[in-house]
Design a protein around this motif. Structure first.
Motif, PDB file in Angstrom:
ATOM      1  N   UNK A   1      13.834  -5.164   9.099  1.00 23.24           N
ATOM      2  CA  UNK A   1      13.747  -4.922   7.658  1.00 23.24           C
ATOM      3  C   UNK A   1      13.757  -3.423   7.334  1.00 23.24           C
ATOM      4  N   UNK A   2      14.053  -3.088   6.068  1.00 23.16           N
ATOM      5  CA  UNK A   2      13.971  -1.686   5.644  1.00 23.16           C
ATOM      6  C   UNK A   2      12.512  -1.256   5.517  1.00 23.16           C
ATOM      7  N   UNK A   3      12.297   0.035   5.331  1.00 29.99           N
ATOM      8  CA  UNK A   3      10.939   0.556   5.256  1.00 29.99           C
ATOM      9  C   UNK A   3      10.307   0.387   3.878  1.00 29.99           C
ATOM     10  N   UNK A   4      11.128   0.502   2.814  1.00 28.50           N
ATOM     11  CA  UNK A   4      10.545   0.479   1.470  1.00 28.50           C
ATOM     12  C   UNK A   4      11.441  -0.281   0.503  1.00 28.50           C
ATOM     13  N   UNK A   5      10.846  -0.673  -0.607  1.00 27.06           N
ATOM     14  CA  UNK A   5      11.543  -1.364  -1.688  1.00 27.06           C
ATOM     15  C   UNK A   5      12.318  -0.324  -2.496  1.00 27.06           C
ATOM     16  N   UNK A   6      13.572  -0.616  -2.805  1.00 20.99           N
ATOM     17  CA  UNK A   6      14.398   0.344  -3.536  1.00 20.99           C
ATOM     18  C   UNK A   6      14.059   0.391  -5.027  1.00 20.99           C
ATOM     19  N   UNK A   7      13.296  -0.570  -5.528  1.00 19.79           N
ATOM     20  CA  UNK A   7      12.931  -0.575  -6.943  1.00 19.79           C
ATOM     21  C   UNK A   7      11.677   0.255  -7.173  1.00 19.79           C
ATOM     22  N   UNK A   8      10.593  -0.072  -6.455  1.00 20.69           N
ATOM     23  CA  UNK A   8       9.318   0.615  -6.689  1.00 20.69           C
ATOM     24  C   UNK A   8       9.074   1.760  -5.710  1.00 20.69           C
ATOM     25  N   UNK A   9       9.858   1.839  -4.659  1.00 22.38           N
ATOM     26  CA  UNK A   9       9.802   2.886  -3.629  1.00 22.38           C
ATOM     27  C   UNK A   9       8.528   2.835  -2.779  1.00 22.38           C
ATOM     28  N   UNK A  10       7.759   1.737  -2.878  1.00 23.31           N
ATOM     29  CA  UNK A  10       6.589   1.570  -2.018  1.00 23.31           C
ATOM     30  C   UNK A  10       7.016   0.933  -0.706  1.00 23.31           C
ATOM     31  N   UNK A  11       6.312   1.258   0.371  1.00 24.71           N
ATOM     32  CA  UNK A  11       6.604   0.666   1.661  1.00 24.71           C
ATOM     33  C   UNK A  11       6.162  -0.794   1.670  1.00 24.71           C
ATOM     34  N   UNK A  12       6.857  -1.594   2.479  1.00 26.37           N
ATOM     35  CA  UNK A  12       6.506  -2.998   2.619  1.00 26.37           C
ATOM     36  C   UNK A  12       5.309  -3.146   3.547  1.00 26.37           C
ATOM     37  N   UNK A  13       4.442  -4.112   3.243  1.00 26.93           N
ATOM     38  CA  UNK A  13       3.354  -4.509   4.131  1.00 26.93           C
ATOM     39  C   UNK A  13       3.717  -5.851   4.739  1.00 26.93           C
ATOM     40  N   UNK A  14       3.082  -6.197   5.839  1.00 27.72           N
ATOM     41  CA  UNK A  14       3.442  -7.429   6.534  1.00 27.72           C
ATOM     42  C   UNK A  14       3.149  -8.673   5.705  1.00 27.72           C
TER      43      UNK A  14
END
Length: 159
Positions: free
Chosen positions: A78-91
Motif C-alpha cells: 500500500x501507499x504511505x498516505x492518503x492523497x486527499x487528507x495527506x495523513x498516513x494510513x494506520x493498520x
C-alpha cells in the motif's frame, strides 16, 4: 518616535467587546427560553439541538456499494498516505481501493468526495465505475431515481 503610551489602552474596543459579549448572552438566553417553551422551529439550525441530516446523492450511494471497504492491514504494497487528507494510513484504518485506477484513500475522505457528487478519482480523475459495470450502474441509477414509476410503463416512454 513610537506611539504614545495611552494609545494601547483604547476605550472604544473595550466597549465594543463588552457589547458583543452582552449580545452573546442575550442570544443564549433567548434560545434557552425558546427551547423551554418548545419553539425550537424558530431557532437557527446551529442553535437548535436537533441533529442535522446530510443529503447523499443516489449516485454516491450506488458508488459506495460498488467500492468495498477493507482494512488497511489487508493490503499488499500500500501507499504511505492518503492523497486527499495527506495523513498516513494506520493498520486499523478503513479504506476504499478504486477498481479502475487502484488508488487507495481513507473511507471517510472518499465518501466526503462523493458527497460533493464527484464520480472520478480525486487523484487521476478516472471514473469510479468501470466500463464493464457502467450499463448496470446506469440502470440501477435510473431505477433509483423513480422516473420509471412516474411514467408507468417504460415502453410508453420509448415510443
Amino acid at each position: 518616535m513610537g506611539f504614545p503610551v495611552g494609545y494601547t489602552d483604547l476605550f472604544l474596543p473595550k466597549i465594543l467587546l463588552h457589547i458583543l459579549t452582552l449580545l452573546g448572552f442575550i442570544r443564549k438566553f433567548i434560545s434557552f427560553i425558546f427551547r423551554f417553551i418548545g419553539l425550537t422551529d424558530f431557532l437557527e439550525p446551529d442553535i437548535s439541538s436537533e441533529p442535522v441530516t446530510h443529503f447523499h446523492s443516489v449516485s454516491a450511494v450506488l458508488i459506495r456499494e460498488l467500492l468495498p471497504v477493507v482494512k488497511f492491514s489487508e493490503l499488499v504494497d500500500p501507499p504511505e498516505s492518503c492523497a486527499v487528507c495527506l495523513y498516513e494510513f494506520d493498520s486499523g484504518d478503513d479504506i476504499r481501493q478504486l477498481t479502475n485506477c487502484r488508488h487507495i484513500f481513507h473511507r471517510c475522505c472518499l465518501d466526503r468526495w462523493m458527497d460533493h457528487d464527484q464520480k472520478t478519482c480525486p487523484l487521476c480523475r478516472t471514473l469510479f465505475v468501470p466500463d464493464d459495470l457502467q450499463a448496470s450502474f446506469n440502470e440501477r441509477l435510473w431505477a433509483a431515481s423513480g422516473v420509471v414509476d412516474y411514467y408507468g410503463d417504460s415502453s410508453l416512454v420509448s415510443t
